[in-house]
Write a protein that holds these residues in place. Structure first.
Motif, PDB file in Angstrom:
ATOM      1  N   GLY A   1       0.811  -1.201   0.000  1.00  0.00           N
ATOM      2  CA  GLY A   1       0.000   0.000   0.000  1.00  0.00           C
ATOM      3  C   GLY A   1       0.845   1.251   0.000  1.00  0.00           C
ATOM      4  N   ARG A   2       0.139   2.362   0.165  1.00  0.00           N
ATOM      5  CA  ARG A   2       0.781   3.670   0.131  1.00  0.00           C
ATOM      6  C   ARG A   2      -0.180   4.655   0.780  1.00  0.00           C
ATOM      7  N   GLY A   3       0.342   5.636   1.504  1.00  0.00           N
ATOM      8  CA  GLY A   3      -0.522   6.604   2.161  1.00  0.00           C
ATOM      9  C   GLY A   3      -1.426   5.917   3.162  1.00  0.00           C
ATOM     10  N   LEU A   4      -2.725   6.171   3.067  1.00  0.00           N
ATOM     11  CA  LEU A   4      -3.701   5.472   3.918  1.00  0.00           C
ATOM     12  C   LEU A   4      -4.581   4.579   3.067  1.00  0.00           C
ATOM     13  N   PHE A   5      -3.910   3.741   2.259  1.00  0.00           N
ATOM     14  CA  PHE A   5      -4.591   2.776   1.396  1.00  0.00           C
ATOM     15  C   PHE A   5      -3.725   1.528   1.328  1.00  0.00           C
ATOM     16  N   TRP A   6      -4.185   0.441   1.980  1.00  0.00           N
ATOM     17  CA  TRP A   6      -3.371  -0.756   2.129  1.00  0.00           C
ATOM     18  C   TRP A   6      -4.214  -2.018   1.951  1.00  0.00           C
ATOM     19  N   ALA A   7      -3.547  -3.090   1.571  1.00  0.00           N
ATOM     20  CA  ALA A   7      -4.195  -4.390   1.438  1.00  0.00           C
ATOM     21  C   ALA A   7      -3.402  -5.445   2.183  1.00  0.00           C
ATOM     22  N   ILE A   8      -4.122  -6.327   2.857  1.00  0.00           N
ATOM     23  CA  ILE A   8      -3.545  -7.529   3.474  1.00  0.00           C
ATOM     24  C   ILE A   8      -4.076  -8.702   2.667  1.00  0.00           C
ATOM     25  N   GLU A   9      -3.204  -9.345   1.930  1.00  0.00           N
ATOM     26  CA  GLU A   9      -3.623 -10.476   1.092  1.00  0.00           C
ATOM     27  C   GLU A   9      -3.477 -11.768   1.888  1.00  0.00           C
ATOM     28  N   LEU A  10      -4.585 -12.497   2.004  1.00  0.00           N
ATOM     29  CA  LEU A  10      -4.649 -13.680   2.858  1.00  0.00           C
ATOM     30  C   LEU A  10      -4.586 -14.966   2.032  1.00  0.00           C
ATOM     31  N   VAL A  11      -3.806 -15.914   2.537  1.00  0.00           N
ATOM     32  CA  VAL A  11      -3.566 -17.176   1.838  1.00  0.00           C
ATOM     33  C   VAL A  11      -3.681 -18.343   2.823  1.00  0.00           C
ATOM     34  N   THR A  12      -3.839 -19.531   2.267  1.00  0.00           N
ATOM     35  CA  THR A  12      -3.806 -20.733   3.109  1.00  0.00           C
ATOM     36  C   THR A  12      -2.424 -21.369   3.116  1.00  0.00           C
TER      37      THR A  12
ATOM     38  N   VAL B   1      -8.174  -8.103   3.018  1.00  0.00           N
ATOM     39  CA  VAL B   1      -8.672  -7.073   3.925  1.00  0.00           C
ATOM     40  C   VAL B   1      -7.988  -5.778   3.500  1.00  0.00           C
ATOM     41  N   GLN B   2      -8.777  -4.788   3.122  1.00  0.00           N
ATOM     42  CA  GLN B   2      -8.209  -3.530   2.637  1.00  0.00           C
ATOM     43  C   GLN B   2      -8.509  -2.418   3.638  1.00  0.00           C
ATOM     44  N   LEU B   3      -7.508  -1.631   3.913  1.00  0.00           N
ATOM     45  CA  LEU B   3      -7.587  -0.610   4.949  1.00  0.00           C
ATOM     46  C   LEU B   3      -7.529   0.773   4.314  1.00  0.00           C
ATOM     47  N   ALA B   4      -8.586   1.551   4.519  1.00  0.00           N
ATOM     48  CA  ALA B   4      -8.665   2.892   3.939  1.00  0.00           C
ATOM     49  C   ALA B   4      -9.378   3.824   4.906  1.00  0.00           C
TER      50      ALA B   4
ATOM     51  N   VAL C   1     -14.071  -2.527  14.465  1.00  0.00           N
ATOM     52  CA  VAL C   1     -13.419  -1.982  13.280  1.00  0.00           C
ATOM     53  C   VAL C   1     -14.159  -2.452  12.035  1.00  0.00           C
ATOM     54  N   TRP C   2     -14.388  -1.524  11.113  1.00  0.00           N
ATOM     55  CA  TRP C   2     -15.120  -1.837   9.886  1.00  0.00           C
ATOM     56  C   TRP C   2     -14.187  -1.626   8.695  1.00  0.00           C
ATOM     57  N   PRO C   3     -13.515  -2.705   8.221  1.00  0.00           N
ATOM     58  CA  PRO C   3     -12.626  -2.568   7.067  1.00  0.00           C
ATOM     59  C   PRO C   3     -13.384  -2.820   5.762  1.00  0.00           C
ATOM     60  N   PHE C   4     -12.660  -2.751   4.675  1.00  0.00           N
ATOM     61  CA  PHE C   4     -13.178  -3.029   3.342  1.00  0.00           C
ATOM     62  C   PHE C   4     -12.586  -4.370   2.927  1.00  0.00           C
ATOM     63  N   THR C   5     -13.402  -5.289   2.458  1.00  0.00           N
ATOM     64  CA  THR C   5     -12.868  -6.580   2.019  1.00  0.00           C
ATOM     65  C   THR C   5     -13.270  -6.842   0.570  1.00  0.00           C
TER      66      THR C   5
END
Length: 445
Positions: free
Chosen positions: A359-370, A412-415, A403-407
């Protein structure tokens, strides 16, 4: 008269977008301020999604609310054929911070309409009809915008408008080009794009439409040099470059506009969302002098009843002033570098379900895997029903912690709003850290 709750009335009469109506239970929001909102049970949530990544200045910002009141007292609405002081001022302020020589604004009421008109402007100016757009993209739900969209929300609207061709953009973590480095990903993605241009006929392509930082589809920050490379391809073949900044403009990635991070100037730039934090619907297209000049002596064949709406423009003008006074883009960039990035690095190290953070600034992604080695997604691409359960559980775990994130898909995306307190930002990141224990339950490798 029967006393019914807002929830009951809502479910009886409101039809929701992107949803199976019988399977949703929308939260009834009763209030909010800054980076928090409250539901009808009194539960408060940290808004880590800025609603739909649009409330950049948060909820109930006093200066924006006051701007609505002032304008409502003077003039609530007027035909778009008339000039108003607030429309002129909003356009002037937006143009003052636009990249390069983009100096003219065509106002719309949202992002999809902005993209729709950018496509039309490009076709009319160039005399060509093809539009190239990325597979990992979302550009809106109107006819042209959804055809340009690359992700699955396009499918149900097909066949769409003619002339749209999709290509692969850079995404090193899941490289379509078998790249091992950012430089390889950049070079191979540009080579692929040039091949698509050549296969489609360079003299047939009006524009390349892209999100400078891909939003909903992964918070994909391009490798250094990629956007400059796209600009060079456009110049070489006489193609226009449309930057879709609806989600990433106005400070979201720590710049006034995302293209500024790479010193690239598009020919057309679409915006909405953060321009006035959605207090009154507004979007628009920034045009280069050459494109605006195409319509100096004959009419542009497009328009909207609420284009340049006085209430919306009044809020936009005040919003830009807030950005200037509080240096909001720099604040977002600083919080991203000093708070979010270090916290997400620790989260990635602690959770085997985290494949990558970016991410960059206040825009990030957490990519989840098994499985980190195979990079198998926590849920399949475009998962629904039982297959989507792991992400449903992760989102629920975040919400239980306030907390209410964007998915989207397996991310999980954080903005959060760009005005969020540093303490609230840290609190929200800690809650996400705890919630990811749910994702770890599905790790197999």
């Amino acid at each position: 008269m029967v006393d019914r709750t807002s929830r009951e009335i809502d479910r009886r009469h409101v039809f929701y977008p992107w949803a199976a109506q019988a399977r949703i239970e929308p939260v009834v929001v009763t209030g909010g301020a800054g980076a928090r909102f409250t539901d009808d049970t009194g539960t408060s949530y940290l808004d880590f999604a800025s609603q739909l990544v649009h409330a950049n200045l948060g909820l109930q910002h006093p200066r924006l609310v006051a701007a609505v009141h002032r304008q409502a007292d003077r003039l609530c609405t007027v035909s778009p054929n008339h000039a108003t002081d607030v429309k002129a001022e909003a356009a002037r302020l937006i143009a003052a911070h636009a990249p390069g020589d983009l100096d003219t604004v065509f106002f719309t009421t949202g992002g999809a309409e902005a993209v729709e008109n950018a496509i039309r402007l490009a076709r009319l100016h160039s005399g060509r009809h093809k539009i190239l757009a990325a597979y990992r993209s979302y550009h809106g739900a109107t006819a042209g915008a959804v055809t340009a969209t690359g992700e699955p929300r396009r499918w149900a609207s097909e066949p769409g408008i003619p002339g749209v061709v999709h290509f692969f953009g850079p995404y090193l973590y899941r490289s379509a080009f078998h790249a091992a480095t950012e430089a390889q990903e950049r070079d191979r993605a540009l080579e692929h794009l040039e091949q698509v241009i050549c296969f489609e006929g360079p003299d047939q392509v009006a524009a390349i439409l892209l999100e400078p930082v891909v939003g909903t589809n992964g918070v994909l920050v391009p490798p250094d040099g990629y956007l400059a490379g796209v600009r060079e391809l456009c110049d070489r073949y006489g193609i226009l470059l449309i930057a879709d900044e609806v989600m990433v403009g106005f400070g979201r990635v720590g710049e006034w506009f995302a293209v500024d991070a790479w010193n690239v100037v598009p020919d057309l730039l679409t915006f909405a969302k953060g321009v006035n934090s959605g207090y009154v619907p507004l979007g628009g297209v920034l045009l280069s002098p050459a494109i605006a000049g195409s319509f100096a002596d004959h009419a542009y064949p497009g328009g909207l009843t609420y284009s340049g709406h006085p209430l919306a423009c009044a809020v936009a003008a005040e919003s830009v002033r807030v950005f200037e006074d509080d240096d909001i883009p720099a604040r977002a960039r600083q919080l991203g570098e000093t708070v979010v990035a270090p916290a997400l690095a620790k989260i990635a190290a602690a959770h085997p379900s985290v494949g990558e953070v970016r991410g960059r600034g206040l825009f990030w992604a957490i990519e989840l895997v098994t499985d980190r080695d195979s990079r198998r997604m926590l849920v399949p691409y475009n998962a629904s029903g039982p297959a989507a359960e792991p992400m449903v559980r992760v989102l629920a775990a975040c919400k239980r912690r306030g907390v209410w994130p964007f998915t989207h898909f397996n991310r999980v995306q954080l903005a959060p709003p760009l005005i969020i307190d540093e303490s609230d930002l840290a609190e929200g990141l800690a809650a996400v850290d705890e919630a990811l224990a749910v994702a770890d339950e599905y790790v197999t490798g």
